[in-house]
Scaffold this active site. Structure first.
Site, PDB file in Angstrom:
ATOM      1  N   ASP A  58     -62.755 -24.336 -29.678  1.00  0.00           N
ATOM      2  CA  ASP A  58     -62.694 -22.870 -29.591  1.00  0.00           C
ATOM      3  C   ASP A  58     -63.621 -22.322 -28.504  1.00  0.00           C
ATOM      4  O   ASP A  58     -63.777 -21.107 -28.375  1.00  0.00           O
ATOM      5  CB  ASP A  58     -63.008 -22.221 -30.951  1.00  0.00           C
ATOM      6  CG  ASP A  58     -64.442 -22.465 -31.395  1.00  0.00           C
ATOM      7  OD1 ASP A  58     -65.151 -23.271 -30.731  1.00  0.00           O
ATOM      8  OD2 ASP A  58     -64.864 -21.876 -32.405  1.00  0.00           O
ATOM      9  N   ASP A 105     -88.468 -16.604 -36.738  1.00  0.00           N
ATOM     10  CA  ASP A 105     -88.210 -15.644 -35.677  1.00  0.00           C
ATOM     11  C   ASP A 105     -89.139 -14.435 -35.801  1.00  0.00           C
ATOM     12  O   ASP A 105     -89.360 -13.928 -36.902  1.00  0.00           O
ATOM     13  CB  ASP A 105     -86.746 -15.188 -35.790  1.00  0.00           C
ATOM     14  CG  ASP A 105     -86.293 -14.363 -34.610  1.00  0.00           C
ATOM     15  OD1 ASP A 105     -86.290 -14.900 -33.495  1.00  0.00           O
ATOM     16  OD2 ASP A 105     -85.937 -13.178 -34.798  1.00  0.00           O
ATOM     17  N   GLU A 162     -92.854 -17.635 -34.464  1.00  0.00           N
ATOM     18  CA  GLU A 162     -92.751 -17.114 -33.084  1.00  0.00           C
ATOM     19  C   GLU A 162     -93.560 -15.822 -32.991  1.00  0.00           C
ATOM     20  O   GLU A 162     -93.221 -14.822 -33.617  1.00  0.00           O
ATOM     21  CB  GLU A 162     -91.293 -16.823 -32.736  1.00  0.00           C
ATOM     22  CG  GLU A 162     -91.141 -16.296 -31.313  1.00  0.00           C
ATOM     23  CD  GLU A 162     -89.894 -15.430 -31.105  1.00  0.00           C
ATOM     24  OE1 GLU A 162     -89.432 -15.339 -29.964  1.00  0.00           O
ATOM     25  OE2 GLU A 162     -89.393 -14.826 -32.081  1.00  0.00           O
ATOM     26  N   ASP A 186     -70.785 -26.001 -32.053  1.00  0.00           N
ATOM     27  CA  ASP A 186     -70.794 -25.929 -33.517  1.00  0.00           C
ATOM     28  C   ASP A 186     -71.600 -27.082 -34.114  1.00  0.00           C
ATOM     29  O   ASP A 186     -72.074 -27.955 -33.393  1.00  0.00           O
ATOM     30  CB  ASP A 186     -69.351 -25.901 -34.045  1.00  0.00           C
ATOM     31  CG  ASP A 186     -68.458 -26.877 -33.288  1.00  0.00           C
ATOM     32  OD1 ASP A 186     -68.864 -28.048 -33.155  1.00  0.00           O
ATOM     33  OD2 ASP A 186     -67.376 -26.466 -32.788  1.00  0.00           O
ATOM     34  N   ASP A 222     -69.123 -28.248 -28.333  1.00  0.00           N
ATOM     35  CA  ASP A 222     -68.006 -27.717 -29.128  1.00  0.00           C
ATOM     36  C   ASP A 222     -67.197 -28.896 -29.668  1.00  0.00           C
ATOM     37  O   ASP A 222     -66.905 -29.836 -28.929  1.00  0.00           O
ATOM     38  CB  ASP A 222     -67.134 -26.841 -28.216  1.00  0.00           C
ATOM     39  CG  ASP A 222     -65.943 -26.242 -28.949  1.00  0.00           C
ATOM     40  OD1 ASP A 222     -66.004 -26.165 -30.197  1.00  0.00           O
ATOM     41  OD2 ASP A 222     -64.966 -25.864 -28.272  1.00  0.00           O
TER      42      ASP A 222
HETATM   43  C1  BGC Z   1     -85.204 -14.537 -30.577  1.00  0.00           C
HETATM   44  C2  BGC Z   1     -84.240 -13.768 -29.754  1.00  0.00           C
HETATM   45  C3  BGC Z   1     -83.686 -12.638 -30.594  1.00  0.00           C
HETATM   46  C4  BGC Z   1     -84.805 -11.788 -31.193  1.00  0.00           C
HETATM   47  C5  BGC Z   1     -84.327 -10.911 -32.287  1.00  0.00           C
HETATM   48  C6  BGC Z   1     -86.273 -13.496 -30.780  1.00  0.00           C
HETATM   49  O1  BGC Z   1     -87.467 -13.622 -30.424  1.00  0.00           O
HETATM   50  O2  BGC Z   1     -85.704 -15.694 -29.985  1.00  0.00           O
HETATM   51  O3  BGC Z   1     -83.232 -14.572 -29.235  1.00  0.00           O
HETATM   52  O4  BGC Z   1     -82.872 -11.825 -29.810  1.00  0.00           O
HETATM   53  O5  BGC Z   1     -85.819 -12.588 -31.732  1.00  0.00           O
HETATM   54  O6  BGC Z   1     -84.027 -11.642 -33.432  1.00  0.00           O
HETATM   55 MG    MG Z   2     -66.458 -24.756 -31.798  1.00  0.00          MG
END
Ligand code: BGC
Ligand code: MG
Length: 547
Positions: free
Chosen positions: A35, A210, A279, A39, A31
């Site tokens: 906050d 993703d 992924e 970031d 951070d």
């Molecule tokens: C990401 C997760 C996420 C999901 C939905 C995944 O495989 O690594 O962290 O919750 O996709 O987007």
């Molecule tokens: Mg921050």
């Protein structure tokens, strides 16, 4: 750091092949504005540390504008930064500094779904005939009012949410707040390619994509069959989640996806030295899909594999079996392995690893064929943090508590300083997830001071892979397991490297293949004798000398 130690910006196109990627979960890394949430400027501040690990690239989990229902994996503007993480200017600053340090930057594109607050969804849900009405997966109810099929959401409950405006259901493979985009709609594909282009033009070196196998659903919305009992296992996903009682034949993994991946690759190839890492999440057919998606030069460069993220330990047998499957299903594909990430329990806890075992595992990772992802904090030997229910943030954990505690235990703040109550992560007294007191002794500053620490061992392991091309991208042959002893050979041209790992705490007898060997890591003695007792968690990495 002086200029000489800065790596030159790499233009070598194949940097990703065998590369080592360091995953940053930005909320929990550093951070900078007090906050309590990490970031982009925090990342910028810590880039020298990451570069000092010797890794090739960073992958930063999502930092785009988001209502944060799934902590950034629910995007409401793909082309801007959430104010909590900073600004586009901060991003550019981070990128420029990373490049100066010789680090590639991969960002996490969440294309399968958006946030329900994304303007696209707002428009789509407004009526059945607006210009974006087909951008999401809408369906009429069945006659009895129930959803169109039996698909389930990974995060609990049906995958269908009723919308009173359209009087239709919409599909969400994850949270209700994460509606699935409809990839059967050409305009959606074009809009997403524009998103990728926006970031490529800005200079990113690649994408972690993703849930890449969730992009496309079955057009006919057929119900998934039940998964036979004998195929159900707790290794990847908990059985307390009924999602894992289905075989996801229709809700994901559709063949039309390949055409989209080829479009994305064609776009990426217009730029120099970029890479796509998909992924693939599928408990049954993960390896087949990895093979299909990384085959040839036209789809994604590599896929992120789940085999070593499972509860099941990466025993010698399991490593052999994983590569047997890989060779069968993905002979010309490319995998990216990981032991830990932001979605699973940290492997030190999951596999109950001692310091010695942690050392053997990272060395093994650096010797295996494929690329590798390291998750922030694993280089410190962090164990899973204990997050009490009251402090829980992850909706997945809240849904399946207490049988499954969700993903907060691996997402607690990075541990930088031993003396600071907030571990040097933040000046706030109220970080978004608690700093784990049990982790404080694993702080970066403490481990830096100890040349024998796990942190320095990680650096040596990463350096070894870079010193020997055979380890980074050579062929891999003769992999075999004898009890807990795992052996294999990596070869690139004249360079032949024999690797042996004792993946247990009991000594094992090792026979060295014939020839003359020089140890380059691990146990150095007795190589000439042709055999030795390898201590618990011991390993030998040896290079064949010319005859
Ligand atoms: C990401 C997760 C996420 C999901 C939905 C995944 O495989 O690594 O962290 O919750 O996709 O987007
Ligand atoms: Mg921050």
């Amino acid at each position: 750091m002086n200029d000489q130690t800065l790596a030159q910006p790499e233009t070598q196109t194949d940097w990703w092949k065998g590369g080592v990627i360091y995953q940053i979960y930005p909320r929990s890394f550093q951070d900078s504005d007090g906050d309590g949430i990490g970031d982009l400027n925090g990342i910028t501040r810590r880039l020298e540390y990451i570069a000092s690990l010797g890794v090739d690239a960073i992958w930063i989990s999502p930092f785009f504008t988001s209502p944060m229902k799934d902590f950034g994996y629910d995007v409401s503007d793909y082309c801007d930064i959430d104010p909590m993480f900073g600004s586009l200017g901060d991003f550019d600053g981070m990128l420029a500094k990373a490049h100066k340090l010789g680090l590639k930057v991969m960002i996490d594109l969440v294309l399968s779904h958006t946030s329900d607050e994304h303007p696209w969804f707002q428009e789509s849900r407004a009526s059945r005939d607006n210009p974006k009405s087909e951008w999401y997966v809408w369906s009429d109810p069945q006659e009895d009012g129930t959803p169109p099929n039996n698909w389930l959401s990974i995060f609990g409950g049906p995958a269908w949410q009723w919308d009173s405006r359209r009087q239709q259901y919409y599909l969400h493979n994850f949270l209700v707040a994460q509606p699935d985009l409809n990839f059967h709609c050409e305009e959606v594909q074009l809009a997403l390619l524009d998103v990728a282009k926006f970031w490529l033009d800005r200079g990113v070196d690649g994408f972690r994509l993703d849930t890449i196998n969730f992009y496309i659903h079955d057009r006919e919305l057929r119900s998934n069959p039940a998964l036979p009992y004998e195929l159900r296992n707790d290794s990847i996903a908990p059985q307390v989640n009924p999602y894992n009682h289905q075989e996801h034949l229709y809700s994901k993994n559709q063949p039309e996806n390949l055409a989209f991946l080829e479009r994305l690759r064609a776009l990426t190839d217009q730029y120099d030295a970029r890479a796509c890492l998909g992924e693939v999440g599928d408990a049954q057919r993960g390896m087949q899909i990895l093979g299909e998606y990384t085959k040839g030069e036209k789809r994604v460069h590599m896929c992120y594999a789940f085999e070593f993220l499972e509860n099941r330990k990466a025993t010698a047998d399991w490593v052999v079996e994983t590569f047997r499957r890989f060779d069968t299903h993905a002979p010309d594909g490319w995998a990216c392995w990981a032991f830990s990430n932001h979605d699973v329990r940290r492997h030190a806890t999951r596999w109950d690893l001692s310091d010695g075992a942690n050392r053997a595992y990272v060395m093994l990772m650096m010797c295996l064929r494929g690329s590798a992802c390291l998750y922030q904090g694993e280089e410190l030997g962090l164990h899973e943090a204990d997050v009490p229910f009251e402090a829980l943030q992850d909706p997945y954990g809240k849904e399946f508590w207490p049988e499954f505690k969700g993903r907060d235990g691996c997402r607690t703040p990075m541990v930088w300083e031993i003396q600071d109550e907030m571990a040097g992560f933040t000046t706030s007294s109220d970080p978004w997830l608690p700093v784990s007191p049990a982790q404080s002794e694993f702080s970066v500053d403490r481990l830096e001071d100890d040349p024998g620490s796990l942190l320095h061992h990680y650096r040596r392991a990463v350096a070894l892979r870079h010193d020997y091309p055979a380890l980074a991208h050579g062929s891999q042959t003769g992999m075999s397991a004898e009890g807990d002893l795992l052996t294999f050979t990596r070869t690139d041209g004249d360079e032949e490297i024999f690797c042996a790992f004792n993946l247990s705490d009991i000594a094992a007898h090792l026979t060295i293949p014939e020839g003359q060997w020089t140890a380059i890591a691990g146990v150095h003695s007795d190589l000439e004798a042709g055999a030795m007792d390898l201590p618990g968690w011991g390993y030998v990495i040896a290079k064949r000398e010319g005859e």
